[in-house]
Design a protein around this motif. Sequence first.
Motif, PDB file in Angstrom:
ATOM      1  N   VAL A   1     -22.235  14.766   8.697  1.00  0.00           N
ATOM      2  CA  VAL A   1     -22.004  13.659   9.144  1.00  0.00           C
ATOM      3  C   VAL A   1     -22.688  13.074  10.641  1.00  0.00           C
ATOM      4  O   VAL A   1     -22.942  12.365  10.834  1.00  0.00           O
ATOM      5  CB  VAL A   1     -20.451  13.680   9.629  1.00  0.00           C
ATOM      6  CG1 VAL A   1     -19.840  12.637  10.585  1.00  0.00           C
ATOM      7  CG2 VAL A   1     -19.404  14.104   8.560  1.00  0.00           C
ATOM      8  N   ARG A   2     -23.091  14.435  11.350  1.00  0.00           N
ATOM      9  CA  ARG A   2     -23.847  13.915  12.575  1.00  0.00           C
ATOM     10  C   ARG A   2     -25.278  13.298  12.115  1.00  0.00           C
ATOM     11  O   ARG A   2     -25.663  12.486  12.701  1.00  0.00           O
ATOM     12  CB  ARG A   2     -24.058  15.280  13.315  1.00  0.00           C
ATOM     13  CG  ARG A   2     -24.853  15.105  14.477  1.00  0.00           C
ATOM     14  CD  ARG A   2     -25.070  16.697  15.518  1.00  0.00           C
ATOM     15  NE  ARG A   2     -25.091  17.667  14.430  1.00  0.00           N
ATOM     16  CZ  ARG A   2     -26.343  17.902  14.125  1.00  0.00           C
ATOM     17  NH1 ARG A   2     -27.457  17.224  14.107  1.00  0.00           N
ATOM     18  NH2 ARG A   2     -26.508  18.847  13.421  1.00  0.00           N
ATOM     19  N   LEU A   3     -25.898  14.139  11.308  1.00  0.00           N
ATOM     20  CA  LEU A   3     -27.194  13.617  10.793  1.00  0.00           C
ATOM     21  C   LEU A   3     -26.998  12.371  10.237  1.00  0.00           C
ATOM     22  O   LEU A   3     -28.159  11.274  10.462  1.00  0.00           O
ATOM     23  CB  LEU A   3     -27.820  14.680   9.726  1.00  0.00           C
ATOM     24  CG  LEU A   3     -28.128  15.866  10.271  1.00  0.00           C
ATOM     25  CD1 LEU A   3     -28.555  16.966   8.964  1.00  0.00           C
ATOM     26  CD2 LEU A   3     -29.595  15.624  11.099  1.00  0.00           C
ATOM     27  N   ALA A   4     -25.871  12.006   9.408  1.00  0.00           N
ATOM     28  CA  ALA A   4     -26.125  10.726   8.748  1.00  0.00           C
ATOM     29  C   ALA A   4     -25.718   9.621   9.817  1.00  0.00           C
ATOM     30  O   ALA A   4     -26.298   8.418   9.803  1.00  0.00           O
ATOM     31  CB  ALA A   4     -24.803  10.616   7.903  1.00  0.00           C
ATOM     32  N   ARG A   5     -25.018   9.911  10.860  1.00  0.00           N
ATOM     33  CA  ARG A   5     -24.778   8.813  11.751  1.00  0.00           C
ATOM     34  C   ARG A   5     -25.871   8.673  12.500  1.00  0.00           C
ATOM     35  O   ARG A   5     -25.916   7.458  13.148  1.00  0.00           O
ATOM     36  CB  ARG A   5     -23.318   9.297  12.615  1.00  0.00           C
ATOM     37  CG  ARG A   5     -22.130   9.081  11.914  1.00  0.00           C
ATOM     38  CD  ARG A   5     -20.974   9.898  12.792  1.00  0.00           C
ATOM     39  NE  ARG A   5     -20.700   9.134  13.979  1.00  0.00           N
ATOM     40  CZ  ARG A   5     -19.791   8.369  14.272  1.00  0.00           C
ATOM     41  NH1 ARG A   5     -19.269   7.716  13.546  1.00  0.00           N
ATOM     42  NH2 ARG A   5     -20.010   7.749  15.781  1.00  0.00           N
ATOM     43  N   ALA A   6     -26.594   9.690  12.739  1.00  0.00           N
ATOM     44  CA  ALA A   6     -27.886   9.598  13.441  1.00  0.00           C
ATOM     45  C   ALA A   6     -29.005   8.888  12.496  1.00  0.00           C
ATOM     46  O   ALA A   6     -30.063   8.658  13.380  1.00  0.00           O
ATOM     47  CB  ALA A   6     -28.326  10.942  14.059  1.00  0.00           C
TER      48      ALA A   6
END
Lengths: 309, 309, 309, 309
Positions: B228-233
Amino acid sequence: MSFDQNAHGVYAIAATPFHSDGRLDLASVDTMTDFYLRCGVSGLTILGIMGEAPKLDPDESMAVVKGVIGRAGAIPVIVGVSAPGFAAMRALARSSMDAGAAGVMIAPPSHLRTDDQIVTYYRQAVEAIGSDVPFVIQDYPLLLSVVMPPKVIRQIIMDHPSCRMLKHEDWPGLEKISALRGFEKDGSMRRTPILCGNGGLFLDFEMDRGADGAMTGYCFPDMLVDVVRLARAGERDKAHDLFDAHLPLVRYEQQQGVGLAVRKYVLMKRGAIASDAQRKPGSALTAQARAEVDYLLQRLARHDPRAAF
Amino acid sequence: MSFDQNAHGVYAIAATPFHSDGRLDLASVDTMTDFYLRCGVSGLTILGIMGEAPKLDPDESMAVVKGVIGRAGAIPVIVGVSAPGFAAMRALARSSMDAGAAGVMIAPPSHLRTDDQIVTYYRQAVEAIGSDVPFVIQDYPLLLSVVMPPKVIRQIIMDHPSCRMLKHEDWPGLEKISALRGFEKDGSMRRTPILCGNGGLFLDFEMDRGADGAMTGYCFPDMLVDVVRLARAGERDKAHDLFDAHLPLVRYEQQQGVGLAVRKYVLMKRGAIASDAQRKPGSALTAQARAEVDYLLQRLARHDPRAAF
Amino acid sequence: MSFDQNAHGVYAIAATPFHSDGRLDLASVDTMTDFYLRCGVSGLTILGIMGEAPKLDPDESMAVVKGVIGRAGAIPVIVGVSAPGFAAMRALARSSMDAGAAGVMIAPPSHLRTDDQIVTYYRQAVEAIGSDVPFVIQDYPLLLSVVMPPKVIRQIIMDHPSCRMLKHEDWPGLEKISALRGFEKDGSMRRTPILCGNGGLFLDFEMDRGADGAMTGYCFPDMLVDVVRLARAGERDKAHDLFDAHLPLVRYEQQQGVGLAVRKYVLMKRGAIASDAQRKPGSALTAQARAEVDYLLQRLARHDPRAAF
Amino acid sequence: MSFDQNAHGVYAIAATPFHSDGRLDLASVDTMTDFYLRCGVSGLTILGIMGEAPKLDPDESMAVVKGVIGRAGAIPVIVGVSAPGFAAMRALARSSMDAGAAGVMIAPPSHLRTDDQIVTYYRQAVEAIGSDVPFVIQDYPLLLSVVMPPKVIRQIIMDHPSCRMLKHEDWPGLEKISALRGFEKDGSMRRTPILCGNGGLFLDFEMDRGADGAMTGYCFPDMLVDVVRLARAGERDKAHDLFDAHLPLVRYEQQQGVGLAVRKYVLMKRGAIASDAQRKPGSALTAQARAEVDYLLQRLARHDPRAAF
């Protein structure tokens, strides 16, 4: 590569090709059959319940049957004959056998519930099609909501010498494969080939449990062929490595409804069929979904050159 | 990390820990909560319908609610309150809120069919629990056989200011996310967080479609948090790389029935809970299934050291 | 009038009385119990799945249990304990028995499919409630979509000495009664009372087939009592005559959803309960439906004075 | 007696006659059609989903269509064309119209859930069969598990001028008739004939609510004709008197599975068909069931001489 108790490998569930205006595309039936043969399949299954078979009228169904069988050469062709009534089942089964099919596939209708109802249904089906017609049991609870415990499958197999194969599509289903292989070991069931469906989503472990191969329509049948070959050769890690590389796409293709659009889109890209059109009513990929499949193919191509376009 | 219109990240669906003799294991409720916090989750959801909540009596349910909330600190805790009747739903919702829950989650009962029936049900549920209790819609057609089209979800959201989140668990569901985000863009629906379920099986593309995160129970919540963090970044490739490494296990855990046994087995191996026992009636992993999970973990450990034991 | 292998007659499925504002009406629990006793019932069944039991919270459920048992005197009271989980089932069963219940009733949950799944479920249920608690099997495929063939019912009965009765609610179900009575004749099943449900719609012929009575909630339990008595006395024509006079209303009351509103409306007219209100969510009779019931009662009163108001 | 917006009366759902060896009995198609005409029906419906239509192969289906139409003279004949796919639906619809059918009947497939799915399905069906083919909506939730709210039925009617009739078979369904008649009164829906099914079990009150007649297969179509005539003439009590005399048999015949055997048995006794045989797989009456039907006929004959044999 015969359809008998030693059958194994991959039986591809063939797509049904249409022109973009909805007409049956018989030229693509030929190219698609050639494509499957190049992929190394051991057999072909046509007119499956998950595909577009119900959209065909009887004449079109027979045109597909004859087209595929005429092109497939020595490869056995299985024809799905599940139908709301036995008259239609019998008609399609007999004409398919006359046209050179190796056997037929029968799924239980959704209203069956008890063990005895299921056993009785297969007895009536065998009476309808004739005990001389080899058949495959399709066990697909997720779609059909009919649950066939291992002992019911065993009884159908033992009641009918013409039962030649199980299309295993239960989910979860690994323990069912182990149970059936156990019946063979303890002598209570004769050796029967088990080919697995569910889009191939568990093929890696199904082979570990003793399955003989796959019967499904994933758009890279050649990958299925390789995984089955590697697993049978004892190359477990290699089988899983190849499988895992494809798993993101296998998973994406396994979405009900959308999945068929994905499958046809990739088959079109691979040159197997001329158009990915579905006859109405059909689903189509949105631009975003198409881009997602392309992205998956790009990523896959890093591991499997067959995905590079 | 608040449960409001900007909510995002991972809300872990918490397991329910038992001793091997079937007693509720409250010590493991503590260690498990600590584990989820270490994984970086943004929230916790307890007493979900897929887990073992129906096996608890009312006192045990409240013991779990209080145990998790007491341990979770500032992290919002959502309590599943789906029930055959509104009296039980209200009782659990009110006592959960009194105990400090951030909100509740409500799934539609299986007998609902028409659009109006679904909208009416949520209206009655809000009347029952009170319009001051924030709630999450659980949209899970595969299990519940209730199909909620995007416009029905929109209507529920717009009818009830206390509706704060959608647990998206449709399958296939990517286009539904796009449709709901489209409603927000065209101004017909207020901004509502969408967290995705289905064991995380499509989380990679769900994030691409605009989801805000995941609400599911996969045994590596830390992977979900990272994806989720990578995708949002905007790190799309890295998000997919990590996701794909886990996908063979995600897929294995997503088998109905068996999946919970897999999840608890890995949570036990990771030290989150003391025992992987399920209260009766429960499924247990066979020796072969356990070996398969170990094999999957070994393979995963090559890419993600958190899987090395 | 004991709840044992010689049980027969009518066990009325009791309604759950509410005030018009939705509160439980315990005074009407008393008058309603008195009414059933005056009707000549042999037993009472409370908290059935078709009624409003799921709308009660646990404390209210026990208030109903205690209210009815305290008023019923020597008449056996059966408590429906079907629940999504065994913890809730056990809790309600044990506290009901402590309060003086004669036994409990258990319906199979809707997800069961195979013969073995059903047999296993009842084994687990007996483990949960304790083998000392007498229980009734509720066999209700139309609502629950679980089909129990006669041999499965026989196995449950023979596995569990604490199984004391069958609530027969299959549809069509006459041949099932004959099959079970056949098992008793051939010695493969011990004598077990069969009381029939389905609103009484087939009670006339169910008695002809060997049923021991009825367990249902029709608003004229006194008619059911008379029909059972006449049939057991060999007065077949008289039993059918009385039954046929009531059939138009029996049929009207047997509509799902609406039926409960009809039942409560007539029970209110007969003085059994103070209000025909249902707790939310409930159905209410439209003015036209109410007029239709009144018309049916007028017509019935020509044959049965108990219908005259 | 035309199939237009003023249609009313009884459309008998015709049985499919077989010889005892399972062959189609075309001579009985003639005598049966004559029988229905003598009963005073306003129309005939053939190849319905509840009957034995799925047991026919396509040639046999057309033989029945042509046999009935050829014999029925000016009476409109409706052909059931519900099918798993639109190709088969179109083929049967077009060839039936070519053979002189007045229209076709279409039931929604069981997988439909949302309002839009149902509306879309009928749009696609109309595209498939052609907008020049008059059609009847079959609304049968109990069997098909598709729930069509009144507003969905209205939308289908208003979208398609070729929609000419509703076969109303919801249960409970009285309020639905009132709602649809209300749409006509408030001008939001054009006048559309409503004929009721469900074996006639609620015909008495369905007429009171404004239905135009019955479309069902009860073995005394002449009673249905009389009840519809009396109700339309305002002879309410007489309509109910006649109906009530038949209700015990109507009810007995309405048992799923068994019901068809009862119907054919009585049709045979009445001389409409030569044999009550069902093509496999079929149910047969046990000796006891046959005796029960005979008993019901004897009792009925006291009120209606047509039941005396």
